[in-house]
Design a protein around this motif. Structure first.
Motif, short mmCIF file in Angstrom:
data_model
loop_
_atom_site.label_atom_id
_atom_site.label_comp_id
_atom_site.label_asym_id
_atom_site.label_seq_id
_atom_site.Cartn_x
_atom_site.Cartn_y
_atom_site.Cartn_z
N ASP A 1 0.86 -1.18 0.00
CA ASP A 1 0.00 0.00 0.00
C ASP A 1 0.90 1.24 0.00
OD1 ASP A 1 -2.70 1.22 0.32
OD2 ASP A 1 -1.79 1.99 2.16
N LYS A 2 0.79 2.04 -1.03
CA LYS A 2 1.51 3.32 -1.11
C LYS A 2 3.01 3.19 -0.83
CE LYS A 2 -2.64 5.71 0.23
NZ LYS A 2 -3.40 6.12 1.38
N GLN A 3 3.68 2.38 -1.59
CA GLN A 3 5.13 2.17 -1.52
C GLN A 3 5.60 1.61 -0.18
OE1 GLN A 3 6.61 6.03 -2.88
NE2 GLN A 3 6.86 5.14 -4.92
N GLN A 4 4.69 0.95 0.52
CA GLN A 4 5.01 0.25 1.77
C GLN A 4 4.50 -1.18 1.66
OE1 GLN A 4 6.35 1.35 4.92
NE2 GLN A 4 7.02 3.09 3.72
N VAL A 5 5.30 -2.13 2.14
CA VAL A 5 4.80 -3.49 2.27
C VAL A 5 4.50 -3.68 3.76
CG1 VAL A 5 7.10 -4.55 2.47
CG2 VAL A 5 5.16 -5.95 1.80
N TYR A 6 3.29 -4.12 4.05
CA TYR A 6 2.88 -4.43 5.41
C TYR A 6 3.08 -5.92 5.61
CZ TYR A 6 0.75 0.17 5.98
OH TYR A 6 0.55 1.52 6.10
N ILE A 7 3.67 -6.29 6.75
CA ILE A 7 3.93 -7.68 7.06
C ILE A 7 3.21 -8.01 8.37
CG2 ILE A 7 5.71 -9.43 7.48
CD1 ILE A 7 7.41 -6.72 6.24
N PHE A 8 2.27 -8.95 8.28
CA PHE A 8 1.48 -9.37 9.43
C PHE A 8 1.91 -10.79 9.78
CE2 PHE A 8 -0.88 -6.50 6.72
CZ PHE A 8 -1.32 -5.52 7.60
N THR A 9 2.37 -11.01 11.01
CA THR A 9 2.89 -12.31 11.40
C THR A 9 2.25 -12.78 12.71
OG1 THR A 9 5.02 -11.72 10.42
CG2 THR A 9 4.99 -13.62 11.89
N PHE A 10 1.73 -13.99 12.68
CA PHE A 10 1.21 -14.63 13.89
C PHE A 10 2.07 -15.85 14.12
CE2 PHE A 10 -1.35 -17.18 16.64
CZ PHE A 10 -2.17 -16.31 17.33
N ASP A 11 2.69 -15.96 15.30
CA ASP A 11 3.50 -17.16 15.54
C ASP A 11 3.24 -17.73 16.93
OD1 ASP A 11 5.83 -16.40 17.43
OD2 ASP A 11 6.00 -14.87 15.88
N ALA A 12 3.33 -19.06 17.00
CA ALA A 12 3.09 -19.80 18.23
C ALA A 12 4.01 -21.02 18.23
CB ALA A 12 1.63 -20.25 18.30
N PRO A 13 4.25 -21.60 19.39
CA PRO A 13 5.02 -22.85 19.40
C PRO A 13 4.31 -23.91 18.55
CG PRO A 13 4.80 -21.96 21.62
CD PRO A 13 3.90 -21.15 20.74
N GLN B 1 -0.05 -25.56 17.74
CA GLN B 1 -0.68 -25.20 16.47
C GLN B 1 -2.20 -25.40 16.51
OE1 GLN B 1 0.92 -27.16 12.99
NE2 GLN B 1 -0.89 -26.72 11.78
N ALA B 2 -2.65 -26.56 16.97
CA ALA B 2 -4.09 -26.85 16.99
C ALA B 2 -4.85 -25.83 17.84
CB ALA B 2 -4.33 -28.26 17.50
N GLN B 3 -4.24 -25.40 18.92
CA GLN B 3 -4.87 -24.44 19.82
C GLN B 3 -4.98 -23.05 19.20
OE1 GLN B 3 -2.78 -24.08 23.55
NE2 GLN B 3 -3.76 -22.15 24.06
N TRP B 4 -3.99 -22.64 18.39
CA TRP B 4 -3.91 -21.27 17.91
C TRP B 4 -4.27 -21.09 16.43
CZ3 TRP B 4 -3.98 -17.54 21.20
CH2 TRP B 4 -3.49 -17.75 22.50
#
Length: 184
Positions: free
Chosen positions: A151-163, A167-170
């Motif tokens: 968006d407008k010469q910016q890359v947005y990076i969205f990260t969700f991380d868990a152990p 995985q099944a829980q999150w």
């Protein structure tokens, strides 16, 4: 054998469809950006971000669960690419992810639309192993969901991380968070 499994899978799918949706709190991070943050997550203070995410460019925001084991972060970087370049960028970002970790098992990769905005989407389990000869550290495995949007010469990076063992829980929460991103 396959006939017996099909009814079980259909029942499981039906139950998952009626599972409660994770409770998210709409949080405005910029005039053009609102994200859904899990209700139990708190904003990580700058000192915590500096320790956990050491980089020259601090993330826009990081939210963590009460135990501090699961994070949702939002970062930005300048870019000369445009959204019409997503077909090429998905290959570049995949390669970058693979270089970051000792092993990556991709669960999903796609270009998808969320709230009328296209995103490059990856879901994977990453492993980092101790590469030193004398190292006896156990591998670190993480379950991650990452989305990129330009968006407008910016890359947005969205990260969700868990152990990885959680995985099944999150997984449903991570999906809800990624589906709750509104980038105008």
């Amino acid at each position: 054998m396959k006939v017996k499994i099909l009814p079980f899978l259909l029942v499981l799918l039906a139950l998952m469809a009626f599972a409660p949706k994770p409770k998210l709190t709409a949080t405005k991070l910029a005039p053009n950006l609102t994200v859904g943050v899990p209700a139990t997550f708190v904003a990580m203070p700058d000192a915590g971000i500096a320790v956990k995410y050491p980089a020259p460019r601090k993330p826009l925001a990081v939210y963590t669960n009460p135990a501090g084991r699961v994070d949702f972060s939002v970062g930005t970087r300048p870019t000369t690419f445009e959204s019409m370049d997503y077909g090429v960028l998905i290959k570049i970002y995949k390669s970058s992810i693979q270089r970051l970790y000792s092993k990556v098992e991709f669960l999903k990769e796609d270009i998808r639309t969320v709230n009328k905005r296209d995103f490059i989407f990856f879901e994977f389990v990453s492993t980092v192993t101790d590469s030193k000869r004398s190292g006896q550290l156990a591998p670190i495995k993480k379950y991650q969901m990452v989305q990129y949007a330009i968006d407008k010469q910016q890359v947005y990076i969205f990260t969700f991380d868990a152990p990885a063992e959680e995985q099944a829980q999150w997984q449903a929460t991570a999906q809800a968070v990624m589906d709750g991103i509104v980038l105008k």
